[in-house]
Design a protein around this motif. Structure first.
Motif, PDB file in Angstrom:
ATOM      1  N   TYR B 191     -25.896   7.473  -0.886  1.00 56.52           N
ATOM      2  CA  TYR B 191     -26.309   8.032   0.395  1.00 56.52           C
ATOM      3  C   TYR B 191     -27.062   6.960   1.185  1.00 56.52           C
ATOM      4  O   TYR B 191     -27.989   6.330   0.674  1.00 56.52           O
ATOM      5  N   GLN B 208     -21.422  11.636   3.023  1.00 55.75           N
ATOM      6  CA  GLN B 208     -21.280  10.189   2.944  1.00 55.75           C
ATOM      7  C   GLN B 208     -19.803   9.825   3.058  1.00 55.75           C
ATOM      8  O   GLN B 208     -18.953  10.423   2.420  1.00 55.75           O
ATOM      9  N   GLY B 431     -27.790  11.562  -4.575  1.00 63.08           N
ATOM     10  CA  GLY B 431     -27.576  10.465  -3.625  1.00 63.08           C
ATOM     11  C   GLY B 431     -26.957   9.226  -4.233  1.00 63.08           C
ATOM     12  O   GLY B 431     -26.974   8.150  -3.643  1.00 63.08           O
TER      13      GLY B 431
END
Lengths: 477, 484
Positions: B191, B208, B431
């Motif tokens: 991310y 993303q 992430g």
């Protein structure tokens, strides 16, 4: 029953940043509709906000000025609701963690000081405007204002009268202009106020149910709206009714408030941290930098004026009512070397009268500090009398040049030549034998008459001190 | 031509074996021929060819880069100046983007040719490409099955050789799961690695962008162009971007591979388990060590995700109100009616379901129990990975619990559909970068994906590990029947 009023104010100040809070579009007021709205402002699919740190700078400046704690980490949140002038369907604001925490402001009401607590001040973006006229039953949307940074300043419910509320508001207004973070223009909406108003029996500790008054856009309306609302609530309670928590709109034409929406209808804004914006982190260096830009604050300046220039509290407060006014005064003192009290009088009396008459402020006064200085210099060196000085001031106001130019052009230079004055006196005495006789017989009140005649004969130019002295001698039996 | 990888095409273009215009024409013809896959929402040959010709001029002048002249299919979630950009939704069915997303802009600058806009689940909400307003996409490996989602159109296009590479976005698995179901290599970067500016938001804290290609090497080439800090995206990370192609060939001897025991438990198709174990065997052959790790909170990832993602989506999708652009209902009596009808007619059922879930989760009185709780879970899930990465360099497991399923098979059971992302969602919540590479086939001949999970911003390692694997296997070289 005796009732006590409780007031808390929420003030939205538009920050004077060059670009918007989360986009690069300009913030200038009054542009053609929708010419200052970029892709971010109109919320096109895919766009993202980028925070303008200039707004943080201004918010911190305010926080430092009210002695508040600055939160080193504050969080942007989304306030969700649908409205056509809110392009994203949410407003970016701060909710749980505002940039400025508790602070305070001291107000002065009828000669006594009172401290008003400020709960918080947070950054948010303004919405656009819905235009309901000229669209044949449709609504026009102008998004120029959308995304303009606001600092919302929330007070504690510390005010107990409309008078205190106005004093607080004026103090805040003065402060944000001093700090140069807001232009304070209430007509254009750059300084807007909502008031939370409730009443309770005197002595009661618990707050009464409050109404939130919206749409009050002048100091006078704040006072009137609160007064109307207080009366409405008291009447309601004394009639055995109950105040309901609601939002009420102030109608200045009717001088009344009317219900906009009740608590039950109140919206659920579904606040949550904005995932597009990381927390706003301010380090000590940033705050120290802001601190360096803090000007002398109004209260400090006022106290200094009283001490340094031996002014009374009234003059000091008029002269410090804005930074421009105070700067003007000090520039005049510096350039003219005039007596501070005399300079103060000229500005607070003569100048203020003209400013009021023409509805101008000091920044746009046709008589600049330099011109005022030239006038005071001529007054001090006896080139002109106080009376002539007023004539010169008016001429300067009307654009006829500085004091020396006006004196020269109009031949207003004071006569200080004793012989010349004596000549005028002699002529006046010769013309008034009867009055001379009466005076010499003991009717001393006639002295003023002779002074007046001499001044008149000299077109006001004779030096009054000299006239007095010479006349006394001449009139002696 | 169409069988070549991006790397091969780039070399051929450089040697002027053919022009980008010729190459683009070949793919445009294939797109037209295989329209029945429904992989594209918008194709604009004139526009694509103009770009190709401009690329040829650059190449002729010797100014071409690695991607100059390479046709790339763009997921219809990326705004591309002058292109219809629908996000798979009726509500944007008339929206022509007036600006380029950063990803599009970067690929344009690199000289890539936009081959068209690919079909996708509406607002990227789906795991089968069945929620698209533009209809379901068929999996080239078996037209009765789904290609996965939400980047289903991009995956089908590359798998069927209608494009050498495509962009995708991944919020809970939307690059990796379709890559697994169509036999491709797909990378979801960390991310913040790739700018989200101009990428239509579904769930901002999870979205993303990344590449969908045939090989890991191609993914490296694409990522080189796509990655990087962007001042217009406050969540993009200002960290140096390595040249991902440079480290592809590094040896992986001594690499520590963590196998999360939770990823090999109940619910995993035994055929897939077998294929993944075989792949792990290959890595051992390459000198890697394998050890067991634990991600104890991963079972909470789906409920956590299905609070957070809809919560963000409910707010992100508020802008589609018919006031400024996009679809607006025709008959309405006042403002509220305009909002209600526009959104009722403009959004499909899955989008509405998630807006309602999200709105509920954020409502006063429920916020603490749902949104806040989910945020806490999210931290626990990230913490699981942090701990696992103390003892290993890469985590591996299956990408999806099943291979491509039949069209319509799960549309009536949203929860069954959501469970498809059970192995991919935790990576978005943490992430981390994640990748899927082809590792074999099931008995019906449908592709199976191996998932690789890396440390933050360790995309280079993932690509390196995947590339080494692809040098000793040929799963990524298989072409679905009828498309070669």
């Amino acid at each position: 029953m005796e009732w006590e009023t409780v007031i808390g104010l929420e003030v939205h100040t538009q920050l004077l940043t060059r670009s918007k809070a989360f986009s690069a579009a300009a913030t200038k007021y009054g542009a053609e509709p929708n010419t200052q709205a970029c892709a971010v402002d109109i919320a096109l699919p895919g766009v993202l906000p980028v925070f303008n740190r200039e707004a943080a700078h201004m918010a911190v400046k305010f926080g430092l000025a009210i002695g508040a704690q600055i939160n080193h980490r504050s969080v942007f949140a989304r306030k969700n609701y649908f409205y056509p002038d809110l392009p994203k369907g949410y407003q970016i604001s701060q909710y749980e963690l505002p940039i400025v925490a508790k602070g305070h402001i001291t107000i002065d009401v009828d000669g006594s000081e009172k401290v008003i607590g400020i709960t918080r001040a947070h950054l948010e973006e303004d919405a656009g405007k819905s235009l309901h006229e000229d669209f044949h039953g449709m609504t026009g949307i102008d998004l120029n204002r959308a995304g303009t940074p606001l600092l919302e300043i929330v007070s504690e419910p510390d005010m107990r009268s409309s008078k205190e509320a106005v004093a607080y508001l004026k103090k805040l207004h003065e402060l944000v202009r001093y700090l140069e973070i807001c232009d304070g223009n209430m007509q254009e909406g750059s300084f807007r106020c909502d008031a939370n108003v409730s009443v309770r029996p005197f002595g009661e500790k618990k707050f009464g149910t409050r109404a939130e008054l919206k749409n009050i856009n002048s100091f006078r309306f704040v006072e009137k709206a609160i007064e109307f609302e207080v009366e409405r609530q008291i009447e309601l309670l004394e009639g055995g009714g109950k105040v309901v928590q609601e939002t009420r709109l102030y109608d200045s034409d009717k001088n009344a408030t009317r219900s906009m929406r009740s608590k039950e209808e109140a919206m659920d804004y579904r606040y949550f941290p904005d995932p597009d914006l990381p927390p706003l982190v301010l380090d000590d260096a940033f705050i120290a930098d802001v601190k360096k830009t803090l000007p002398e604050l109004p209260d400090v300046k006022r106290a200094r004026f009283i001490k340094q220039y031996s002014l009374n509290a009234y003059d000091a407060s008029v002269l410090t009512s804005s930074r421009e006014m105070a700067d003007y005064y000090e520039q005049v003192l510096c350039e003219s070397g005039a007596d501070p009290k005399i300079a103060a009088n000229w500005i607070t009396v003569e100048m203020s009268a003209f400013l009021n008459r023409d509805n101008r402020d000091i920044a746009t006064s046709p008589v600049t500090a330099r011109m005022m200085s030239s006038l005071l210099k001529r007054l001090a060196d006896n080139t002109i009398s106080g009376k002539i000085a007023k004539e010169v001031f008016e001429a300067m106001w009307n654009g006829e040049g500085d004091a020396d130019a006006v004196i020269q052009k109009k031949g207003l230079k004071q006569i200080t030549d004793g012989a010349a004055i004596e000549k005028v006196i002699d002529a006046v005495i010769a013309k008034n034998p009867k009055q001379l006789e009466q005076y010499r017989a003991g009717k001393e009140a006639l002295f003023g008459y002779f002074v007046g005649q001499v001044m008149k004969a000299s077109q006001g130019k004779a030096n009054p001190g000299q006239v007095n002295e010479l006349l006394k001698n001449k009139l002696k039996p | 031509m169409f069988e070549k990888t991006v790397a091969e095409l780039s070399r051929a273009l450089g040697r002027k074996e053919f022009s980008s215009a010729e190459l683009t024409t070949v793919f445009l013809e294939r797109i037209s021929r295989y329209q029945n896959l429904n992989a594209f929402i918008t194709v604009d040959p004139e526009r694509s060819l103009a770009q190709a010709k401009a690329a040829d001029v650059r190449i002729a002048r010797g100014e071409g880069g690695a991607l100059t002249g390479i046709p790339v299919a763009q997921k219809d979630i990326f705004c591309a100046d002058g292109w219809l950009t629908t996000c798979g939704s009726k509500i944007l069915s008339n929206f022509t983007a007036p600006y380029d997303a950063t990803v599009i802009d970067k690929l344009n600058r690199a000289g890539a040719v936009c081959l068209g806009k690919t079909n996708m689940d509406e607002f990227a909400m789906g795991s089968s490409n069945e929620t698209s307003y533009y209809g379901v996409v068929k999996n080239p490996w078996n037209p009765e099955t789904v290609p996965g989602g939400s980047s289903g159109g991009s995956a089908a296009a590359v798998a069927a050789r209608l494009a050498p590479a495509a962009t995708g976005t991944d919020t809970g698995g939307s690059i990796r799961q379709p890559a697994a179901l169509t036999g491709l290599s797909g990378l979801k970067p960390s991310y913040g690695r790739v700018s989200r500016y101009g990428m239509i938001a579904f769930a901002s804290s999870l979205d993303q962008g990344g590449p969908l290609c045939r090989t890991a090497e191609d993914c490296a080439w694409l990522l080189n162009a796509m990655a990087g800090f962007d001042a217009r995206d406050s969540t993009s990370v200002d960290a140096p971007v390595p040249d991902y192609t440079k480290t592809l060939d590094q040896k992986i001897e001594g690499l520590r591979i963590g196998l999360p025991k939770e990823y090999f438990g109940e619910g995993l198709n035994p055929e897939i388990a077998q294929v993944i174990q075989a792949a792990i065997g290959e890595f051992k052959q390459l000198g890697a060590q394998v050890l067991e790790v634990s991600l104890p909170n991963s079972q909470l990832a789906i409920p956590c995700y299905y609070v957070l993602a809809p919560a963000e989506a409910s707010s992100n999708l508020s802008r589609y109100d018919g006031a400024r652009y996009g679809f607006r209902a025709s008959d309405y009596k006042d403002l509220l009616d305009m909002y209600c009808k526009t959104r009722a007619e403009g959004f499909g059922p899955e989008v509405k379901r998630r807006i309602m879930i999200g709105t509920y989760a954020l409502s006063a009185g429920y916020y603490d129990a749902y949104y806040l709780k989910a945020q806490q879970l999210r931290r626990l899930i990230a913490e699981d990975f942090r701990r696992a990465f103390e003892v290993c360099d890469v985590i591996m497991g299956p990408t999806s619990p099943s291979t491509a399923f039949k069209i319509g098979e799960k549309t009536d059971d949203p929860v069954a559909m959501y469970l498809n992302d059970i192995y991919t969602v935790p990576i978005n919540l943490a992430g981390l970068p994640g990748m899927s590479v082809p590792a074999g086939f099931d008995a019906r001949g449908l592709p199976i994906g191996l998932q690789l999970i890396g440390k933050y911003f360790d995309e280079a390692r993932l690509l390196n590990v995947a590339h080494r694997y692809q040098q000793v296997t040929d799963w990524h070289q298989r072409t679905p029947k009828g498309f070669s």
